[in-house]
Design an enzyme around this catalytic site. Sequence first.
Site, PDB file in Angstrom:
ATOM      1  N   PHE A  26       0.844  -1.196   0.000  1.00  0.00           N
ATOM      2  CA  PHE A  26       0.000   0.000   0.000  1.00  0.00           C
ATOM      3  C   PHE A  26       0.882   1.249   0.000  1.00  0.00           C
ATOM      4  O   PHE A  26       1.790   1.371   0.837  1.00  0.00           O
ATOM      5  CB  PHE A  26      -0.903   0.026   1.233  1.00  0.00           C
ATOM      6  CG  PHE A  26      -1.918  -1.089   1.246  1.00  0.00           C
ATOM      7  CD1 PHE A  26      -3.206  -0.876   0.800  1.00  0.00           C
ATOM      8  CD2 PHE A  26      -1.558  -2.359   1.691  1.00  0.00           C
ATOM      9  CE1 PHE A  26      -4.132  -1.911   0.799  1.00  0.00           C
ATOM     10  CE2 PHE A  26      -2.472  -3.396   1.695  1.00  0.00           C
ATOM     11  CZ  PHE A  26      -3.762  -3.170   1.254  1.00  0.00           C
ATOM     12  N   CYS A  32      -6.097  15.228   0.626  1.00  0.00           N
ATOM     13  CA  CYS A  32      -7.376  14.883  -0.007  1.00  0.00           C
ATOM     14  C   CYS A  32      -8.148  16.157  -0.285  1.00  0.00           C
ATOM     15  O   CYS A  32      -7.972  17.172   0.397  1.00  0.00           O
ATOM     16  CB  CYS A  32      -8.188  13.950   0.902  1.00  0.00           C
ATOM     17  SG  CYS A  32      -9.674  13.271   0.104  1.00  0.00           S
ATOM     18  N   CYS A  36     -14.017  13.884   4.825  1.00  0.00           N
ATOM     19  CA  CYS A  36     -14.991  12.954   5.387  1.00  0.00           C
ATOM     20  C   CYS A  36     -14.709  12.726   6.867  1.00  0.00           C
ATOM     21  O   CYS A  36     -13.556  12.519   7.272  1.00  0.00           O
ATOM     22  CB  CYS A  36     -14.941  11.617   4.639  1.00  0.00           C
ATOM     23  SG  CYS A  36     -15.201  11.794   2.863  1.00  0.00           S
ATOM     24  N   CYS A  39     -12.682   9.527   7.971  1.00  0.00           N
ATOM     25  CA  CYS A  39     -11.388   9.240   7.345  1.00  0.00           C
ATOM     26  C   CYS A  39     -10.361   8.819   8.392  1.00  0.00           C
ATOM     27  O   CYS A  39     -10.286   9.400   9.480  1.00  0.00           O
ATOM     28  CB  CYS A  39     -10.883  10.471   6.600  1.00  0.00           C
ATOM     29  SG  CYS A  39      -9.319  10.181   5.730  1.00  0.00           S
ATOM     30  N   ASP A  40      -9.546   7.794   8.055  1.00  0.00           N
ATOM     31  CA  ASP A  40      -8.555   7.295   9.005  1.00  0.00           C
ATOM     32  C   ASP A  40      -7.123   7.663   8.621  1.00  0.00           C
ATOM     33  O   ASP A  40      -6.169   7.137   9.185  1.00  0.00           O
ATOM     34  CB  ASP A  40      -8.671   5.776   9.158  1.00  0.00           C
ATOM     35  CG  ASP A  40      -8.505   5.031   7.833  1.00  0.00           C
ATOM     36  OD1 ASP A  40      -8.264   5.682   6.794  1.00  0.00           O
ATOM     37  OD2 ASP A  40      -8.619   3.792   7.844  1.00  0.00           O
ATOM     38  N   THR A  41      -6.940   8.578   7.654  1.00  0.00           N
ATOM     39  CA  THR A  41      -5.591   9.006   7.254  1.00  0.00           C
ATOM     40  C   THR A  41      -5.221  10.298   7.979  1.00  0.00           C
ATOM     41  O   THR A  41      -6.002  11.246   8.007  1.00  0.00           O
ATOM     42  CB  THR A  41      -5.519   9.230   5.729  1.00  0.00           C
ATOM     43  OG1 THR A  41      -5.798   8.005   5.067  1.00  0.00           O
ATOM     44  CG2 THR A  41      -4.128   9.710   5.318  1.00  0.00           C
ATOM     45  N   GLU A  97      -7.503   3.269  -5.071  1.00  0.00           N
ATOM     46  CA  GLU A  97      -8.731   3.506  -4.325  1.00  0.00           C
ATOM     47  C   GLU A  97      -8.990   5.007  -4.389  1.00  0.00           C
ATOM     48  O   GLU A  97      -8.177   5.799  -3.911  1.00  0.00           O
ATOM     49  CB  GLU A  97      -8.580   3.027  -2.883  1.00  0.00           C
ATOM     50  CG  GLU A  97      -8.337   1.526  -2.803  1.00  0.00           C
ATOM     51  CD  GLU A  97      -8.150   1.008  -1.384  1.00  0.00           C
ATOM     52  OE1 GLU A  97      -7.981   1.834  -0.464  1.00  0.00           O
ATOM     53  OE2 GLU A  97      -8.154  -0.218  -1.216  1.00  0.00           O
ATOM     54  N   HIS A 192      -9.056  -6.323   7.774  1.00  0.00           N
ATOM     55  CA  HIS A 192      -7.861  -5.877   8.493  1.00  0.00           C
ATOM     56  C   HIS A 192      -8.202  -5.398   9.895  1.00  0.00           C
ATOM     57  O   HIS A 192      -7.408  -5.543  10.824  1.00  0.00           O
ATOM     58  CB  HIS A 192      -7.112  -4.793   7.699  1.00  0.00           C
ATOM     59  CG  HIS A 192      -7.936  -3.612   7.342  1.00  0.00           C
ATOM     60  ND1 HIS A 192      -8.970  -3.669   6.419  1.00  0.00           N
ATOM     61  CD2 HIS A 192      -7.888  -2.320   7.759  1.00  0.00           C
ATOM     62  CE1 HIS A 192      -9.502  -2.479   6.302  1.00  0.00           C
ATOM     63  NE2 HIS A 192      -8.884  -1.644   7.104  1.00  0.00           N
TER      64      HIS A 192
END
Length: 198
Positions: A26, A32, A36, A39-41, A97, A192
Amino acid sequence: MNAYKINEIFYSLQGEGFHSGTPAVFVRFSGCNLHCEFCDTQHQQGTMMSLQDIVNNVNNYPGAPLLVLTGGEPSLFIDGEFVAALKTGTGKLIAIETNGTRVLPENIDWVTFSPKNAFPGGEAEPCVLTRCDELKVVYLGQDLSQYDEIVSKHRFLQPCYSLDEAQRQRNMKVCVSAVLSHSSWRLSLQIHRILNIQ
């Protein structure tokens, strides 16, 4: 020479959608165009890397057949030359993605389109993609007919993850019920998270 803000590069199993369970590298971009709430980033984190740096890091995992460009929103940063260099330099299948708000390079091997326009913070820009390999919708009970015009080989509904256990279970039940009522969709779970891996 272009530099790219990379949040992380890691080797794990693809946890969602069609390639779920497949070993993959990955490449997570920071940044971005949407905001959102789920979001987990961590977009403020990242290391500036050259394309060759990225290729070198990916090649630390030669056994993985799949390279996933994720984010953030990777389509903000890549082009056809970037994808071609990854293919040549790594020999891997290149997947992306994307939230679908940008036109993609045509040489990407697999497109996962996950529209976010049904959520607060995700409606800032309209989707422009009309076809993909897989359509993966984070589901919170929204009207599925809004996705009818998107041409996709595979369609997945994925319950929205919540840190609250009770809410997480409610989201799961709503999503399962929707799949049972709409047989053109399949359930996608975030394995995951279930396996507690990256």
